[in-house]
Design a protein around this motif. Structure first.
Motif, mmCIF file in Angstrom:
data_model
loop_
_atom_site.group_PDB
_atom_site.id
_atom_site.type_symbol
_atom_site.label_atom_id
_atom_site.label_comp_id
_atom_site.label_asym_id
_atom_site.label_seq_id
_atom_site.Cartn_x
_atom_site.Cartn_y
_atom_site.Cartn_z
ATOM 1 N N ASP A 64 1.153 -1.107 0.194
ATOM 2 C CA ASP A 64 0.326 0.026 -0.167
ATOM 3 C C ASP A 64 1.190 1.263 0.066
ATOM 4 O OD1 ASP A 64 -1.236 1.799 0.609
ATOM 5 O OD2 ASP A 64 -3.025 0.397 2.043
ATOM 6 N N VAL A 119 -0.029 4.360 0.957
ATOM 7 C CA VAL A 119 0.204 4.862 1.847
ATOM 8 C C VAL A 119 1.272 4.701 3.494
ATOM 9 C CG1 VAL A 119 -0.882 3.546 3.384
ATOM 10 C CG2 VAL A 119 -1.203 6.082 3.843
ATOM 11 N N TYR A 120 2.102 3.200 2.990
ATOM 12 C CA TYR A 120 3.566 3.139 3.631
ATOM 13 C C TYR A 120 4.679 3.751 3.417
ATOM 14 C CZ TYR A 120 0.094 -0.432 5.319
ATOM 15 O OH TYR A 120 -1.050 -1.505 5.917
ATOM 16 N N ASP A 148 4.517 6.356 1.839
ATOM 17 C CA ASP A 148 3.929 8.023 2.291
ATOM 18 C C ASP A 148 4.421 7.856 3.786
ATOM 19 O OD1 ASP A 148 3.020 8.865 0.057
ATOM 20 O OD2 ASP A 148 1.076 8.166 0.327
ATOM 21 N N VAL A 149 4.033 7.300 4.493
ATOM 22 C CA VAL A 149 4.907 6.960 6.018
ATOM 23 C C VAL A 149 5.720 7.473 6.344
ATOM 24 C CG1 VAL A 149 4.704 6.362 8.196
ATOM 25 C CG2 VAL A 149 2.107 6.252 7.351
ATOM 26 N N ALA A 150 6.488 6.591 5.679
ATOM 27 C CA ALA A 150 8.369 6.679 5.210
ATOM 28 C C ALA A 150 8.821 7.871 4.801
ATOM 29 C CB ALA A 150 9.047 5.417 5.024
ATOM 30 N N ARG A 151 8.527 8.663 3.753
ATOM 31 C CA ARG A 151 9.438 9.909 3.910
ATOM 32 C C ARG A 151 8.722 10.735 4.192
ATOM 33 N NH1 ARG A 151 5.202 9.269 -1.829
ATOM 34 N NH2 ARG A 151 7.379 7.888 -2.203
ATOM 35 N N ASN A 152 7.272 10.879 4.769
ATOM 36 C CA ASN A 152 7.398 11.663 5.941
ATOM 37 C C ASN A 152 7.385 11.477 6.958
ATOM 38 O OD1 ASN A 152 4.588 12.762 8.169
ATOM 39 N ND2 ASN A 152 4.904 14.196 6.511
ATOM 40 N N PHE A 153 7.918 10.641 7.367
ATOM 41 C CA PHE A 153 9.077 10.993 9.029
ATOM 42 C C PHE A 153 10.755 11.100 7.923
ATOM 43 C CE2 PHE A 153 6.109 8.403 11.244
ATOM 44 C CZ PHE A 153 5.549 9.678 11.765
ATOM 45 N N ALA A 186 12.068 9.609 5.960
ATOM 46 C CA ALA A 186 13.535 7.744 5.436
ATOM 47 C C ALA A 186 14.124 8.222 4.270
ATOM 48 C CB ALA A 186 12.655 6.929 4.938
ATOM 49 N N VAL A 204 10.639 -0.754 4.820
ATOM 50 C CA VAL A 204 8.972 -0.385 3.773
ATOM 51 C C VAL A 204 9.149 -1.950 2.812
ATOM 52 C CG1 VAL A 204 6.992 0.355 2.535
ATOM 53 C CG2 VAL A 204 8.789 1.636 4.683
ATOM 54 N N ALA A 262 2.848 18.400 3.741
ATOM 55 C CA ALA A 262 3.564 17.716 4.532
ATOM 56 C C ALA A 262 4.791 17.351 3.360
ATOM 57 C CB ALA A 262 2.650 16.269 4.227
ATOM 58 N N LEU A 307 4.528 15.899 0.251
ATOM 59 C CA LEU A 307 4.044 14.627 0.116
ATOM 60 C C LEU A 307 3.993 14.567 -1.201
ATOM 61 C CD1 LEU A 307 2.680 12.850 2.319
ATOM 62 C CD2 LEU A 307 5.161 12.579 1.645
ATOM 63 N N PHE A 364 -2.211 9.150 8.914
ATOM 64 C CA PHE A 364 -2.969 9.901 7.435
ATOM 65 C C PHE A 364 -4.537 9.003 8.042
ATOM 66 C CE2 PHE A 364 1.226 9.359 6.611
ATOM 67 C CZ PHE A 364 1.041 9.977 5.292
ATOM 68 N N GLU A 388 -6.283 6.277 5.824
ATOM 69 C CA GLU A 388 -6.364 5.281 5.888
ATOM 70 C C GLU A 388 -5.272 4.470 6.622
ATOM 71 O OE1 GLU A 388 -5.323 7.418 3.944
ATOM 72 O OE2 GLU A 388 -4.461 5.659 1.950
ATOM 73 N N SER A 395 -2.490 3.613 8.459
ATOM 74 C CA SER A 395 -0.912 3.613 7.782
ATOM 75 C C SER A 395 -0.433 2.995 9.282
ATOM 76 C CB SER A 395 -1.472 4.712 7.663
ATOM 77 O OG SER A 395 -1.418 5.999 9.224
ATOM 78 N N LEU A 406 1.816 0.469 10.329
ATOM 79 C CA LEU A 406 2.697 -0.472 9.440
ATOM 80 C C LEU A 406 2.421 -2.294 9.847
ATOM 81 C CD1 LEU A 406 6.329 1.347 9.469
ATOM 82 C CD2 LEU A 406 4.434 1.049 7.790
ATOM 83 N N TRP A 465 3.803 -4.447 9.576
ATOM 84 C CA TRP A 465 5.182 -5.674 10.227
ATOM 85 C C TRP A 465 5.929 -5.200 11.393
ATOM 86 C CZ3 TRP A 465 4.261 -3.480 5.421
ATOM 87 C CH2 TRP A 465 4.876 -2.982 5.044
ATOM 88 N N TYR A 514 8.444 4.145 15.198
ATOM 89 C CA TYR A 514 9.305 4.589 14.285
ATOM 90 C C TYR A 514 9.240 5.523 12.679
ATOM 91 C CZ TYR A 514 9.209 3.403 8.892
ATOM 92 O OH TYR A 514 9.801 3.497 7.409
ATOM 93 N N GLY A 515 8.792 7.168 13.711
ATOM 94 C CA GLY A 515 9.611 8.394 13.081
ATOM 95 C C GLY A 515 10.609 8.441 13.685
ATOM 96 N N LEU A 534 14.075 6.907 12.885
ATOM 97 C CA LEU A 534 14.210 6.933 11.215
ATOM 98 C C LEU A 534 14.700 8.542 11.515
ATOM 99 C CD1 LEU A 534 11.515 6.666 8.865
ATOM 100 C CD2 LEU A 534 13.400 4.601 9.700
#
Lengths: 263, 266
Positions: A159, A161-162, A164-169, A171, A180, B57, B59, B83, B85, B87, B89, B91, B100-101, B104
């Protein structure tokens, strides 16, 4: 309540019966084979006899020859498989993460993919001779595209969005791979590994038949040449066992590496 | 009193090129938001709210114009996004997701552990620290995703209808919880929502967008004292007046959006 208990008892009973059947049916088949062979209703020159095969199996086991063949075949499959899996997964992840890489590499893979892997054997014999490298490269080349294609499919199915999450933080490139793309693609990567294992078993037998002095494939082939039918059946039995154990191993590995997958 | 400006959008345009031609998502969007303020953005579906948030953001890029977010403390990220939806992770465990943030951002492991422990308490998921997302309900997952954004301590928090997929009771509880976490942090927030109720309960200002291509129709101040109580707020005459005013503005745009959709299919 009474009726639920009854249902449960019935279900238990049914399950126990299933288990009995699944053990009994192969044993019954073996017994039938033995009986038919003793009654000379089947030709023992082609179909041998379970008791003879068992005796041969025991002799080979005691002499240590069996273990030697099994171990060498296992090593070849493992090494060849690893040689394929590492670059296959890395290439698949890179193709999934970077569009230009995918655009450049995908047509090449599409062109090479349909070549039956067995057709490569003569070429590999020319290049590598009959040494260990030949067997390892046969397995590696046979599996690498399968693993790459499945890894790519795994990354593409993540997906967005995962990402996007990484990019937003914020990565970095390494984070995209390790946090990811790789974990997200793992379920599909394992599908590729399972398919690859089937191909590897096919190729190890073929490679050992034409260019080896050891291994299960070699054992089966020499049995044919000296017409030692029992030994040949032992080889076939070992291959079945091999396939079973490798599937079991990959399934265990999968459960250990992907604990987050809904079972 | 003058509060320094935190976010500024100047003539933001966004055009998407698709196979069916160009789609103008945003057209000349201008607004500014003071530091520490909570801005709610409402508008009809497809008006480009999410696009605007994604531009903030980092993006997406603007096709023309620019957004500026004043980034004061280089130790903190400028923005973190929650987000719409699911979001979280799949795993990673709850603990790994919240951290996580920070991971990173190469934070020290014991710092990550402290922050994550704190937020596990705050969102009430301490018992689920080592659970995987598939073992959580939708509401729990959204709490993890909110905690993940707060954990990096961003200067601006961007939230895209974070509770839209939840049932009414859960939504109200989480809104309450969000305000509790937010109050006292001094963070600037941009919060997208469909619900006027939600906008009024949470925000200091409501920005109403027009039907697509999205642009700013009006910005309305929400002069309701904090802390707010979700129960009594609905009977407050100020709340009722604001609700009516926003609904009238929004209604025109929703009708226009419907007409556009009709034109496209008709």
């Amino acid at each position: 309540m009474d009726s639920t208990l009854q249902d449960e008892a019935q279900e238990l009973h049914r399950r126990r019966w299933d288990r009995v059947l699944s053990v009994a049916s192969p044993l019954l088949l073996l017994a039938l084979w033995e009986v038919l062979s003793r009654a000379e209703l089947i030709d023992t020159r082609f179909f041998s006899r379970p008791s003879w095969i068992l005796t041969t199996f025991w002799d080979l086991l005691v002499s240590g020859e069996l273990v030697r063949h099994v171990v060498i075949s296992l090593m070849r499959v493992l090494v060849g498989f690893t040689v394929a899996a590492v670059p296959g997964v890395i290439l698949g992840l890179t193709m999934g993460l970077f569009r230009p890489v995918r655009a450049a590499v995908e047509p090449i893979i599409a062109a090479l993919y349909p070549i039956p892997k067995l057709a490569l054997l003569p070429l590999l014999l020319l290049i590598f001779g009959t040494g260990e490298t030949f067997k390892i490269m046969t397995i590696a080349l046979g599996c690498v595209l399968l693993i790459t294609v499945n890894t790519l499919a795994g990354v593409v199915n993540i997906d967005p969005v995962y990402l996007d999450v990484a990019r937003n933080f914020g990565a970095g490139r390494r984070d995209f791979y390790l946090t990811v793309a790789l974990p997200g693609a793992l379920p599909v990567i394992f599908t590729g590994l399972k398919l690859g294992m089937g191909v590897a078993l096919l190729l190890i037998v073929a490679a050992e038949m034409i260019g080896a002095r050891s291994g299960i494939g070699y054992m089966i082939w020499t049995s044919y040449q000296i017409f030692d039918l029992e030994q040949m059946y032992v080889g076939l039995l070992l291959m079945a066992f091999f396939g079973y154990v490798s599937t079991l191993f990959i399934n265990l590995l999968e459960r250990w590496i992907i604990p987050w997958k809904r079972s | 009193m003058t509060v320094p400006e935190k976010i500024r959008a100047d003539g933001v345009h966004k055009v998407f090129r698709t196979r069916r031609g160009r789609i103008v998502a945003l057209k000349d969007v201008n607004f500014s938001l003071a530091e520490g303020r909570f801005l709610a953005v409402v508008g009809p579906s497809g008006c480009g709210k999410t696009t605007l948030l994604r531009i903030l953001a980092g993006l997406e890029r603007c096709s023309a114009g620019r957004v500026h977010i004043r980034h004061d403390d280089p130790a903190k990220p400028a923005t973190a996004m929650v987000f719409q939806e699911q979001s979280v992770l799949p795993w990673m465990t709850v603990r790994e997701n919240i951290g996580y943030g920070l991971r990173l951002r190469r934070a020290a492991p014991d710092h990550i552990r402290r922050v994550v422990d704190y937020y596990l308490e705050v969102i009430g998921l301490a018992d689920f620290a080592d659970a995987y997302p598939y073992q959580l309900s939708g509401g729990m997952k959204q709490r993890v995703s909110v905690a993940r954004a707060f954990a990096v301590d961003p200067e601006v928090l961007l939230m895209d209808e974070p509770f839209a997929a939840l049932d009414e009771q859960n939504k109200m509880l989480l809104q309450e919880q969000l305000l509790k976490i937010w109050e006292g942090t001094g963070k600037t927030v941009v919060y997208i929502t469909h619900s006027i109720d939600e906008a009024l309960y949470l925000s200091d200002q409501v920005l109403i967008m027009t039907a697509g291509p999205g642009t700013v129709k009006e910005v309305i101040d929400v002069n309701l004292p904090r802390p707010r109580d979700i129960g009594s707020l609905r009977r407050d005459p100020v709340f009722i007046a604001l609700f009516e005013r926003i609904w009238l503005l929004l209604r025109q745009e929703v009708l226009r959006a419907r007409q556009q959709a009709g034109d496209r299919t008709g």
